[in-house]
Design a protein around this motif. Sequence first.
Motif, PDB file in Angstrom:
ATOM      1  N   PRO A 129      98.254  48.070 110.338  1.00  0.00           N
ATOM      2  CA  PRO A 129      98.559  49.209 109.466  1.00  0.00           C
ATOM      3  C   PRO A 129      97.307  49.972 109.040  1.00  0.00           C
ATOM      4  O   PRO A 129      96.201  49.434 109.045  1.00  0.00           O
ATOM      5  N   VAL A 130      97.506  51.232 108.676  1.00  0.00           N
ATOM      6  CA  VAL A 130      96.442  52.071 108.147  1.00  0.00           C
ATOM      7  C   VAL A 130      96.942  52.676 106.840  1.00  0.00           C
ATOM      8  O   VAL A 130      98.016  53.259 106.786  1.00  0.00           O
ATOM      9  N   ALA A 131      96.156  52.543 105.779  1.00  0.00           N
ATOM     10  CA  ALA A 131      96.538  53.101 104.485  1.00  0.00           C
ATOM     11  C   ALA A 131      96.384  54.617 104.510  1.00  0.00           C
ATOM     12  O   ALA A 131      95.456  55.139 105.135  1.00  0.00           O
ATOM     13  N   PRO A 132      97.256  55.357 103.836  1.00  0.00           N
ATOM     14  CA  PRO A 132      97.083  56.812 103.746  1.00  0.00           C
ATOM     15  C   PRO A 132      95.856  57.153 102.919  1.00  0.00           C
ATOM     16  O   PRO A 132      95.374  56.326 102.129  1.00  0.00           O
ATOM     17  N   PRO A 133      95.299  58.353 103.089  1.00  0.00           N
ATOM     18  CA  PRO A 133      94.121  58.746 102.313  1.00  0.00           C
ATOM     19  C   PRO A 133      94.339  58.582 100.814  1.00  0.00           C
ATOM     20  O   PRO A 133      95.380  58.955 100.272  1.00  0.00           O
ATOM     21  N   GLY A 134      93.341  58.000 100.170  1.00  0.00           N
ATOM     22  CA  GLY A 134      93.412  57.756  98.741  1.00  0.00           C
ATOM     23  C   GLY A 134      94.018  56.425  98.374  1.00  0.00           C
ATOM     24  O   GLY A 134      93.968  56.015  97.213  1.00  0.00           O
ATOM     25  N   ARG A 182      90.212  56.173  93.304  1.00  0.00           N
ATOM     26  CA  ARG A 182      90.985  56.730  94.415  1.00  0.00           C
ATOM     27  C   ARG A 182      91.576  58.096  94.105  1.00  0.00           C
ATOM     28  O   ARG A 182      91.552  59.001  94.945  1.00  0.00           O
ATOM     29  N   SER A 183      92.106  58.286  92.908  1.00  0.00           N
ATOM     30  CA  SER A 183      92.670  59.598  92.577  1.00  0.00           C
ATOM     31  C   SER A 183      91.567  60.650  92.469  1.00  0.00           C
ATOM     32  O   SER A 183      91.755  61.806  92.854  1.00  0.00           O
ATOM     33  N   GLN A 184      90.387  60.238  91.961  1.00  0.00           N
ATOM     34  CA  GLN A 184      89.271  61.182  91.892  1.00  0.00           C
ATOM     35  C   GLN A 184      88.775  61.568  93.282  1.00  0.00           C
ATOM     36  O   GLN A 184      88.289  62.672  93.493  1.00  0.00           O
ATOM     37  N   SER A 185      88.898  60.629  94.241  1.00  0.00           N
ATOM     38  CA  SER A 185      88.520  60.940  95.622  1.00  0.00           C
ATOM     39  C   SER A 185      89.390  62.058  96.177  1.00  0.00           C
ATOM     40  O   SER A 185      88.910  62.931  96.918  1.00  0.00           O
ATOM     41  N   ILE A 186      90.657  62.038  95.840  1.00  0.00           N
ATOM     42  CA  ILE A 186      91.576  63.094  96.272  1.00  0.00           C
ATOM     43  C   ILE A 186      91.323  64.374  95.483  1.00  0.00           C
ATOM     44  O   ILE A 186      91.313  65.480  96.040  1.00  0.00           O
ATOM     45  N   LEU A 187      91.080  64.230  94.182  1.00  0.00           N
ATOM     46  CA  LEU A 187      90.804  65.385  93.339  1.00  0.00           C
ATOM     47  C   LEU A 187      89.570  66.141  93.829  1.00  0.00           C
ATOM     48  O   LEU A 187      89.536  67.379  93.796  1.00  0.00           O
ATOM     49  N   ALA A 188      88.554  65.405  94.271  1.00  0.00           N
ATOM     50  CA  ALA A 188      87.338  66.043  94.776  1.00  0.00           C
ATOM     51  C   ALA A 188      87.675  66.984  95.931  1.00  0.00           C
ATOM     52  O   ALA A 188      87.153  68.107  96.011  1.00  0.00           O
TER      53      ALA A 188
END
Length: 300
Positions: A129-134, A182-188
């Motif tokens: 499996p591969v996790a989705p981004p974030g 993780r949420s900040q990684s997406i927010l960036a």
Amino acid sequence: MTDSSDLLFNQPVIVEACEEFVQRDMLGIKGSFPGLLQDAPMSSTAVVNGLSQQLIYQLQLIVPDAFVSFDDLNVDLLDAAFPYVQTPAKQALQRAIQDRGQTMQVNSAYRTIAQQMLLYNDRFNNSNPVAPPGASNHQTGLAIDIEDARGWEVYLMRYGWYPLPGDPPHFDYQGGGTIDLRSQSILAFQQLWNLNYPNQKISEDGGFGPQTENALNRSPAPGFSKAPWDGKPRTLRLAMPRMEGSDVLKLQEGLKKAGIVVGADGEFGPATDKAVKEFQQKKGLKPDGIVAVKTREQMA
């Protein structure tokens, strides 16, 4: 390479294809693909290094001092292994490396959502499996994949780095004083997208939904034209992965104007390092190859 473990922010575990991913990143690819992320070949996550570096810098602007580089430790890095972890995790890693007294080969640490998107797009070709981004632990700033994992295990566990069962090279830091990045990684990413495409804005909510996924896939692999360091310059130097982007290109053009022979390819490699040192020496500065405030002032 995992999604968050039960000990990391109470999320379920997804064991990713760690060794399979690392084999791709060992191909020696350094430069970014000159196109959109969705069209980039899944040969190595290094093909999005330019975009990844912008995402890392934007994340550092969101969470100053919490997310730091560990490339000043005794480590060797792959071409796509960004050496960033949270501050307590770095301190623990430093102690483990000092205790063993050997160089640690790091195959992966912080993985940007651009890199994760590449892997996620290619998930049907992976055996695991591969996790989705974030969603991957590698977006927390609390995960590393290393060589000689069993040799390092006793030293890492002594300071709060624990192996993930079923994923041999992977260790997660489980000490205190950390946050879920993780949420900040997406927010960036969302912030950078909106800066560059004000007429196609997406929600800045830190969530990876269809809107963000679509925008990420349509992002330029070498990075956006408006970069996060345009307003607050980053320190440039010879590093691994190689620094690349509009600021490196501007530096190279400035060196050429100053009469220093150097190529202008937007990548800070050994030739640029040599050129910077030559410029610094001419200006009476310490010739360390580090482009910070004093060197920039001399180039203005």
